[in-house]
Write a protein that holds these residues in place. Structure first.
Motif, PDB file in Angstrom:
ATOM      1  N   ALA A  76      11.457  11.585  -8.518  1.00 30.74           N
ATOM      2  CA  ALA A  76      11.414  10.584  -9.588  1.00 30.74           C
ATOM      3  C   ALA A  76      10.674   9.336  -9.116  1.00 30.74           C
ATOM      4  N   LEU A  77      10.896   8.952  -7.860  1.00 31.70           N
ATOM      5  CA  LEU A  77      10.168   7.817  -7.299  1.00 31.70           C
ATOM      6  C   LEU A  77       8.671   8.114  -7.257  1.00 31.70           C
ATOM      7  N   ALA A  78       8.312   9.329  -6.854  1.00 36.56           N
ATOM      8  CA  ALA A  78       6.897   9.707  -6.840  1.00 36.56           C
ATOM      9  C   ALA A  78       6.304   9.631  -8.243  1.00 36.56           C
ATOM     10  N   ALA A  79       7.056  10.104  -9.235  1.00 38.28           N
ATOM     11  CA  ALA A  79       6.576  10.043 -10.618  1.00 38.28           C
ATOM     12  C   ALA A  79       6.398   8.594 -11.069  1.00 38.28           C
ATOM     13  N   ASP A  80       7.337   7.719 -10.683  1.00 39.25           N
ATOM     14  CA  ASP A  80       7.204   6.293 -11.004  1.00 39.25           C
ATOM     15  C   ASP A  80       5.882   5.736 -10.482  1.00 39.25           C
ATOM     16  N   ILE A  81       5.539   6.123  -9.263  1.00 40.64           N
ATOM     17  CA  ILE A  81       4.346   5.597  -8.608  1.00 40.64           C
ATOM     18  C   ILE A  81       3.072   6.200  -9.199  1.00 40.64           C
ATOM     19  N   LEU A  82       3.143   7.457  -9.611  1.00 41.20           N
ATOM     20  CA  LEU A  82       1.968   8.134 -10.157  1.00 41.20           C
ATOM     21  C   LEU A  82       1.679   7.741 -11.608  1.00 41.20           C
ATOM     22  N   MET A  83       2.698   7.319 -12.342  1.00 44.24           N
ATOM     23  CA  MET A  83       2.517   7.061 -13.769  1.00 44.24           C
ATOM     24  C   MET A  83       1.455   6.008 -14.096  1.00 44.24           C
ATOM     25  N   PRO A  84       1.434   4.833 -13.453  1.00 46.32           N
ATOM     26  CA  PRO A  84       0.405   3.848 -13.829  1.00 46.32           C
ATOM     27  C   PRO A  84      -1.023   4.374 -13.716  1.00 46.32           C
ATOM     28  N   PRO A  85      -1.431   4.990 -12.581  1.00 43.60           N
ATOM     29  CA  PRO A  85      -2.807   5.492 -12.540  1.00 43.60           C
ATOM     30  C   PRO A  85      -3.060   6.647 -13.504  1.00 43.60           C
ATOM     31  N   VAL A  86      -2.043   7.465 -13.789  1.00 41.30           N
ATOM     32  CA  VAL A  86      -2.226   8.544 -14.764  1.00 41.30           C
ATOM     33  C   VAL A  86      -2.453   7.954 -16.150  1.00 41.30           C
ATOM     34  N   LEU A  87      -1.622   6.999 -16.545  1.00 41.56           N
ATOM     35  CA  LEU A  87      -1.793   6.370 -17.854  1.00 41.56           C
ATOM     36  C   LEU A  87      -3.126   5.634 -17.945  1.00 41.56           C
ATOM     37  N   ASP A  88      -3.515   4.981 -16.864  1.00 35.25           N
ATOM     38  CA  ASP A  88      -4.802   4.289 -16.852  1.00 35.25           C
ATOM     39  C   ASP A  88      -5.954   5.281 -16.988  1.00 35.25           C
ATOM     40  N   ALA A  89      -5.822   6.432 -16.331  1.00 32.93           N
ATOM     41  CA  ALA A  89      -6.887   7.442 -16.368  1.00 32.93           C
ATOM     42  C   ALA A  89      -7.126   7.960 -17.776  1.00 32.93           C
ATOM     43  N   PRO A 109      -2.843  -5.553 -15.549  1.00 32.97           N
ATOM     44  CA  PRO A 109      -3.456  -5.031 -14.322  1.00 32.97           C
ATOM     45  C   PRO A 109      -2.588  -3.958 -13.679  1.00 32.97           C
ATOM     46  N   LEU A 110      -3.235  -2.993 -13.062  1.00 36.39           N
ATOM     47  CA  LEU A 110      -2.503  -1.957 -12.345  1.00 36.39           C
ATOM     48  C   LEU A 110      -1.868  -2.537 -11.091  1.00 36.39           C
ATOM     49  N   PRO A 111      -0.730  -1.984 -10.658  1.00 32.43           N
ATOM     50  CA  PRO A 111      -0.151  -2.413  -9.377  1.00 32.43           C
ATOM     51  C   PRO A 111      -1.158  -2.205  -8.256  1.00 32.43           C
ATOM     52  N   GLU A 112      -1.260  -3.171  -7.362  1.00 36.98           N
ATOM     53  CA  GLU A 112      -2.220  -3.091  -6.270  1.00 36.98           C
ATOM     54  C   GLU A 112      -1.547  -2.530  -5.021  1.00 36.98           C
ATOM     55  N   PRO A 113      -1.949  -1.335  -4.580  1.00 37.04           N
ATOM     56  CA  PRO A 113      -1.394  -0.794  -3.339  1.00 37.04           C
ATOM     57  C   PRO A 113      -1.984  -1.516  -2.140  1.00 37.04           C
ATOM     58  N   VAL A 153      -8.737  12.472 -12.307  1.00 39.56           N
ATOM     59  CA  VAL A 153      -7.997  12.987 -11.156  1.00 39.56           C
ATOM     60  C   VAL A 153      -7.245  11.865 -10.446  1.00 39.56           C
ATOM     61  N   VAL A 154      -5.953  12.099 -10.214  1.00 44.07           N
ATOM     62  CA  VAL A 154      -5.097  11.176  -9.472  1.00 44.07           C
ATOM     63  C   VAL A 154      -4.559  11.924  -8.258  1.00 44.07           C
ATOM     64  N   VAL A 155      -4.745  11.355  -7.076  1.00 46.35           N
ATOM     65  CA  VAL A 155      -4.349  12.020  -5.832  1.00 46.35           C
ATOM     66  C   VAL A 155      -3.292  11.198  -5.106  1.00 46.35           C
ATOM     67  N   GLY A 156      -2.159  11.824  -4.814  1.00 43.45           N
ATOM     68  CA  GLY A 156      -1.171  11.234  -3.927  1.00 43.45           C
ATOM     69  C   GLY A 156      -1.495  11.658  -2.508  1.00 43.45           C
ATOM     70  N   THR A 157      -1.825  10.697  -1.648  1.00 47.52           N
ATOM     71  CA  THR A 157      -2.274  11.034  -0.300  1.00 47.52           C
ATOM     72  C   THR A 157      -1.095  11.412   0.602  1.00 47.52           C
ATOM     73  N   CYS A 158      -1.409  11.815   1.819  1.00 48.03           N
ATOM     74  CA  CYS A 158      -0.427  12.378   2.748  1.00 48.03           C
ATOM     75  C   CYS A 158       0.814  11.499   2.880  1.00 48.03           C
ATOM     76  N   GLY A 172     -14.864  10.113  -7.212  1.00 48.91           N
ATOM     77  CA  GLY A 172     -14.598   9.706  -8.585  1.00 48.91           C
ATOM     78  C   GLY A 172     -13.153   9.813  -9.013  1.00 48.91           C
ATOM     79  N   GLY A 173     -12.225   9.974  -8.053  1.00 52.39           N
ATOM     80  CA  GLY A 173     -10.809  10.051  -8.385  1.00 52.39           C
ATOM     81  C   GLY A 173     -10.079   8.757  -8.093  1.00 52.39           C
ATOM     82  N   ARG A 174      -8.794   8.753  -8.382  1.00 56.08           N
ATOM     83  CA  ARG A 174      -7.920   7.616  -8.105  1.00 56.08           C
ATOM     84  C   ARG A 174      -6.932   8.035  -7.028  1.00 56.08           C
ATOM     85  N   SER A 175      -6.792   7.239  -5.983  1.00 60.01           N
ATOM     86  CA  SER A 175      -5.879   7.586  -4.897  1.00 60.01           C
ATOM     87  C   SER A 175      -4.627   6.717  -4.954  1.00 60.01           C
ATOM     88  N   VAL A 176      -3.502   7.324  -4.584  1.00 60.03           N
ATOM     89  CA  VAL A 176      -2.212   6.637  -4.558  1.00 60.03           C
ATOM     90  C   VAL A 176      -1.621   6.828  -3.165  1.00 60.03           C
TER      91      VAL A 176
END
Length: 315
Positions: A267-280, A288-292, A191-196, A232-236
């Motif tokens: 498209a920008l949101a997809a760019d940001i979501l892709m690394p954690p999705v691929l990692d998942a 290393p994943l980009p560090e928010p 699970v990957v979650v884009g927060t508010c 147990g999810g990943r937050s973005v």
């Protein structure tokens, strides 16, 4: 940034509750009851103005459900279709992709296409998000899928803006999101979650109401992040990672309704979501994943914002 268009077309009770609480806090911490009443009236008037600026959307996002192949083809899914990965999206109108004209422009389809192209996998995509949804509706979206005997391999959740405009409690909203993540993880999903998102970029919302909503949203995002990790999810943190680009190119990043993202914004949101999705799904590799950022940057300072900050600590 979903939900405002739906909420602003409805009754103003939610805004009344927000303004009432801000006014009450201002009265207690600033200049007494008369100042609190003035704040209430002022913000309520701004909410009325915003309702005339942002249109009331009753349409649905484009339907992009289907099977996405590495060569770019899209085919219809049937029970007999063999796929390598099942990707679902849950949440609100931002998750669904409201604001664009074609399915290919929605965030879920953009992620599905990129996952298929980058991994060579055949990806089934299904959008379960509902326009206007809050965290209160997440469990129903997931349960409906489980009742149909479907289990995603990876799930993306985008939620939070409607919890802000509905003045749902921060801790309760974050807890409901955590419960939804836990339910999906228990069903075998990553699970990957884009927060508010950041309400501060929506210039159609007048000040200081925009700052009030931004403060509320950033606090909700922080609570969501903790709840998602615990489940147990990943937050973005979308507010932190998208706001700068939106402010720099606002007309380009927002759809004509001036509230939901445009194709470029998604498209920008997809760019940001892709690394954690691929990692998942084990496809990111050794880099290393980009560090928010660990904390959201400071928001605009004002007496109203300061009063709201004190209020939100109690929510």
């Amino acid at each position: 940034m979903s939900g405002w268009s739906r909420k602003v077309g409805a009754d103003s009770w939610a805004w009344g509750r927000v303004c009432r609480d801000v006014g009450a806090t201002a009265a207690a911490t600033a200049a007494g009851a008369s100042a609190g009443w003035a704040v209430w009236n002022y913000l309520n008037g701004q909410a009325a103005t915003a309702r005339t600026v942002i249109p009331h959307r009753t349409d649905n996002a484009p339907d992009g459900d289907g099977v996405y192949h590495p060569d770019g083809r899209v085919t219809r899914y049937t029970r007999d279709t063999e796929v390598d990965l099942f990707l679902t999206v849950f949440g609100d109108s931002t998750a669904a992709g409201l604001g664009v004209d074609t399915a290919d422009e929605t965030p879920g389809v953009q992620v599905a296409r990129r996952v298929a192209a980058e991994t060579g996998k055949t990806v089934r995509y299904a959008n379960k998000a509902i326009v206007g949804a809050t965290s209160k509706g997440l469990a129903a979206q997931i349960d409906a899928m489980f009742i149909a005997h479907e289990r995603p391999d990876v799930a993306i959740i985008l939620i939070g803006a409607n919890d802000v405009t509905s003045r749902n409690g921060i801790r309760a909203s974050a807890r409901r999101l955590g419960d939804a993540v836990r339910l999906l993880v228990g069903g075998g999903a990553k699970v990957v979650v884009g927060t508010c998102p950041d309400f501060g970029v929506i210039t159609a919302i007048p000040q200081p109401l925009r700052t009030v909503l931004r403060q509320w949203g950033l606090r909700l995002a922080a609570a969501q992040r903790a709840a998602v990790r615990a489940a147990g999810g990943r937050s973005v943190p979308l507010a932190d990672l998208m706001a700068k680009e939106f402010r720099a190119q606002l007309d380009f990043m927002l759809s004509p309704d001036q509230y939901h993202p445009s194709a470029a914004g998604y498209a920008l949101a997809a760019d940001i979501l892709m690394p954690p999705v691929l990692d998942a799904i084990g496809e990111w590799g050794s880099a290393p994943l980009p560090e928010p950022p660990e904390e959201s940057p400071a928001v605009e300072e004002s007496r109203v914002a300061t009063a709201l900050r004190r209020l939100l600590k109690q929510v």
